[in-house]
Design a protein around this motif. Structure first.
Motif, PDB file in Angstrom:
ATOM      1  N   MET A   1      12.567   1.580  -7.978  1.00 39.61           N
ATOM      2  CA  MET A   1      11.435   1.782  -7.094  1.00 39.61           C
ATOM      3  C   MET A   1      10.173   1.919  -7.944  1.00 39.61           C
ATOM      4  O   MET A   1      10.127   2.666  -8.902  1.00 39.61           O
ATOM      5  N   SER A   2       9.144   1.211  -7.554  1.00 43.16           N
ATOM      6  CA  SER A   2       7.893   1.213  -8.295  1.00 43.16           C
ATOM      7  C   SER A   2       6.908   2.219  -7.717  1.00 43.16           C
ATOM      8  O   SER A   2       6.775   2.358  -6.514  1.00 43.16           O
ATOM      9  N   LEU A   3       6.214   2.938  -8.612  1.00 40.52           N
ATOM     10  CA  LEU A   3       5.211   3.894  -8.177  1.00 40.52           C
ATOM     11  C   LEU A   3       3.805   3.323  -8.316  1.00 40.52           C
ATOM     12  O   LEU A   3       2.829   4.036  -8.157  1.00 40.52           O
ATOM     13  N   GLU A   4       3.706   2.036  -8.652  1.00 39.77           N
ATOM     14  CA  GLU A   4       2.408   1.393  -8.765  1.00 39.77           C
ATOM     15  C   GLU A   4       1.748   1.306  -7.393  1.00 39.77           C
ATOM     16  O   GLU A   4       2.369   1.520  -6.370  1.00 39.77           O
ATOM     17  N   GLU A   5       0.475   0.946  -7.419  1.00 40.23           N
ATOM     18  CA  GLU A   5      -0.239   0.792  -6.153  1.00 40.23           C
ATOM     19  C   GLU A   5       0.341  -0.346  -5.335  1.00 40.23           C
ATOM     20  O   GLU A   5       0.738  -1.371  -5.875  1.00 40.23           O
ATOM     21  N   ALA A   6       0.384  -0.143  -4.040  1.00 42.25           N
ATOM     22  CA  ALA A   6       0.793  -1.182  -3.094  1.00 42.25           C
ATOM     23  C   ALA A   6      -0.237  -1.171  -1.974  1.00 42.25           C
ATOM     24  O   ALA A   6      -0.762  -0.123  -1.609  1.00 42.25           O
ATOM     25  N   PHE A   7      -0.537  -2.346  -1.456  1.00 42.17           N
ATOM     26  CA  PHE A   7      -1.580  -2.492  -0.448  1.00 42.17           C
ATOM     27  C   PHE A   7      -0.953  -2.951   0.863  1.00 42.17           C
ATOM     28  O   PHE A   7      -0.068  -3.805   0.873  1.00 42.17           O
ATOM     29  N   TYR A   8      -1.439  -2.369   1.959  1.00 42.89           N
ATOM     30  CA  TYR A   8      -0.863  -2.628   3.277  1.00 42.89           C
ATOM     31  C   TYR A   8      -1.952  -2.837   4.317  1.00 42.89           C
ATOM     32  O   TYR A   8      -3.076  -2.355   4.171  1.00 42.89           O
ATOM     33  N   LEU A   9      -1.566  -3.509   5.377  1.00 42.95           N
ATOM     34  CA  LEU A   9      -2.388  -3.680   6.565  1.00 42.95           C
ATOM     35  C   LEU A   9      -1.638  -3.033   7.717  1.00 42.95           C
ATOM     36  O   LEU A   9      -0.442  -3.292   7.905  1.00 42.95           O
ATOM     37  N   VAL A  10      -2.327  -2.167   8.474  1.00 43.94           N
ATOM     38  CA  VAL A  10      -1.703  -1.553   9.649  1.00 43.94           C
ATOM     39  C   VAL A  10      -1.666  -2.626  10.735  1.00 43.94           C
ATOM     40  O   VAL A  10      -2.696  -3.040  11.253  1.00 43.94           O
ATOM     41  N   ASP A  11      -0.466  -3.091  11.047  1.00 40.90           N
ATOM     42  CA  ASP A  11      -0.289  -4.164  12.018  1.00 40.90           C
ATOM     43  C   ASP A  11      -0.254  -3.622  13.442  1.00 40.90           C
ATOM     44  O   ASP A  11      -0.863  -4.183  14.340  1.00 40.90           O
ATOM     45  N   ALA A  12       0.462  -2.527  13.645  1.00 43.60           N
ATOM     46  CA  ALA A  12       0.600  -1.956  14.987  1.00 43.60           C
ATOM     47  C   ALA A  12       0.902  -0.470  14.867  1.00 43.60           C
ATOM     48  O   ALA A  12       1.455  -0.016  13.876  1.00 43.60           O
ATOM     49  N   ASP A  24      -0.878  -8.879  -0.856  1.00 41.70           N
ATOM     50  CA  ASP A  24      -0.860  -9.275  -2.271  1.00 41.70           C
ATOM     51  C   ASP A  24      -1.772  -8.408  -3.124  1.00 41.70           C
ATOM     52  O   ASP A  24      -1.570  -8.272  -4.315  1.00 41.70           O
ATOM     53  N   GLY A  25      -2.803  -7.868  -2.546  1.00 40.29           N
ATOM     54  CA  GLY A  25      -3.774  -7.053  -3.270  1.00 40.29           C
ATOM     55  C   GLY A  25      -4.718  -6.414  -2.276  1.00 40.29           C
ATOM     56  O   GLY A  25      -4.543  -6.558  -1.073  1.00 40.29           O
ATOM     57  N   PRO A  26      -5.767  -5.717  -2.766  1.00 38.65           N
ATOM     58  CA  PRO A  26      -6.663  -5.019  -1.844  1.00 38.65           C
ATOM     59  C   PRO A  26      -7.354  -5.937  -0.837  1.00 38.65           C
ATOM     60  O   PRO A  26      -7.607  -5.545   0.287  1.00 38.65           O
ATOM     61  N   ASN A  27      -7.654  -7.156  -1.240  1.00 39.45           N
ATOM     62  CA  ASN A  27      -8.272  -8.134  -0.335  1.00 39.45           C
ATOM     63  C   ASN A  27      -7.376  -9.341  -0.150  1.00 39.45           C
ATOM     64  O   ASN A  27      -7.829 -10.401   0.264  1.00 39.45           O
ATOM     65  N   GLY A  28      -6.106  -9.170  -0.472  1.00 40.92           N
ATOM     66  CA  GLY A  28      -5.182 -10.288  -0.494  1.00 40.92           C
ATOM     67  C   GLY A  28      -4.613 -10.668   0.851  1.00 40.92           C
ATOM     68  O   GLY A  28      -4.812 -10.011   1.863  1.00 40.92           O
ATOM     69  N   ALA A  29      -3.870 -11.745   0.798  1.00 37.13           N
ATOM     70  CA  ALA A  29      -3.182 -12.266   1.979  1.00 37.13           C
ATOM     71  C   ALA A  29      -1.857 -11.515   2.142  1.00 37.13           C
ATOM     72  O   ALA A  29      -1.454 -10.739   1.276  1.00 37.13           O
ATOM     73  N   LEU A  30      -1.195 -11.767   3.250  1.00 35.88           N
ATOM     74  CA  LEU A  30       0.101 -11.138   3.493  1.00 35.88           C
ATOM     75  C   LEU A  30       1.109 -11.573   2.439  1.00 35.88           C
ATOM     76  O   LEU A  30       1.250 -12.759   2.160  1.00 35.88           O
ATOM     77  N   ALA A  31       1.813 -10.617   1.875  1.00 43.33           N
ATOM     78  CA  ALA A  31       2.855 -10.908   0.898  1.00 43.33           C
ATOM     79  C   ALA A  31       4.218 -10.952   1.576  1.00 43.33           C
ATOM     80  O   ALA A  31       5.142 -11.578   1.089  1.00 43.33           O
ATOM     81  N   ASP A  32       4.334 -10.251   2.714  1.00 44.93           N
ATOM     82  CA  ASP A  32       5.597 -10.191   3.437  1.00 44.93           C
ATOM     83  C   ASP A  32       5.288 -10.031   4.915  1.00 44.93           C
ATOM     84  O   ASP A  32       4.553  -9.128   5.303  1.00 44.93           O
ATOM     85  N   ALA A  33       5.847 -10.896   5.736  1.00 45.18           N
ATOM     86  CA  ALA A  33       5.585 -10.857   7.178  1.00 45.18           C
ATOM     87  C   ALA A  33       6.483  -9.859   7.902  1.00 45.18           C
ATOM     88  O   ALA A  33       6.304  -9.628   9.084  1.00 45.18           O
TER      89      ALA A  33
END
Length: 64
Positions: A1-12, A24-33
């Motif tokens: 398990m990685s403790l590095e930063e991860a970026f998310y979008l609240v979908d619902a 993918d990053g702070p302004n990135g595209a979706l990395a996982d749907a």
């Protein structure tokens, strides 16, 4: 398990849980749907659908 930063979008927001999408990053595209359910109490109170978040050491914060 990685403790590095991860970026998310609240979908619902569904009751006590929020569905987060990995970015993918702070302004990135979706990395996982595939949404990841997270308990609302772990998120900042200001988090709403469409909010971008960063997770660092299991603490979620709003992205500026």
């Amino acid at each position: 398990m990685s403790l590095e930063e991860a970026f998310y979008l609240v979908d619902a927001i569904d009751g006590d849980y929020a569905q987060l999408l990995l970015l993918d990053g702070p302004n990135g595209a979706l990395a996982d749907a595939e949404p990841c359910p997270v308990a609302r109490f772990l998120l900042p109170p200001e988090a709403d659908e469409g909010t971008r978040l960063v997770r660092h050491y299991f603490e979620y914060s709003l992205l500026p």
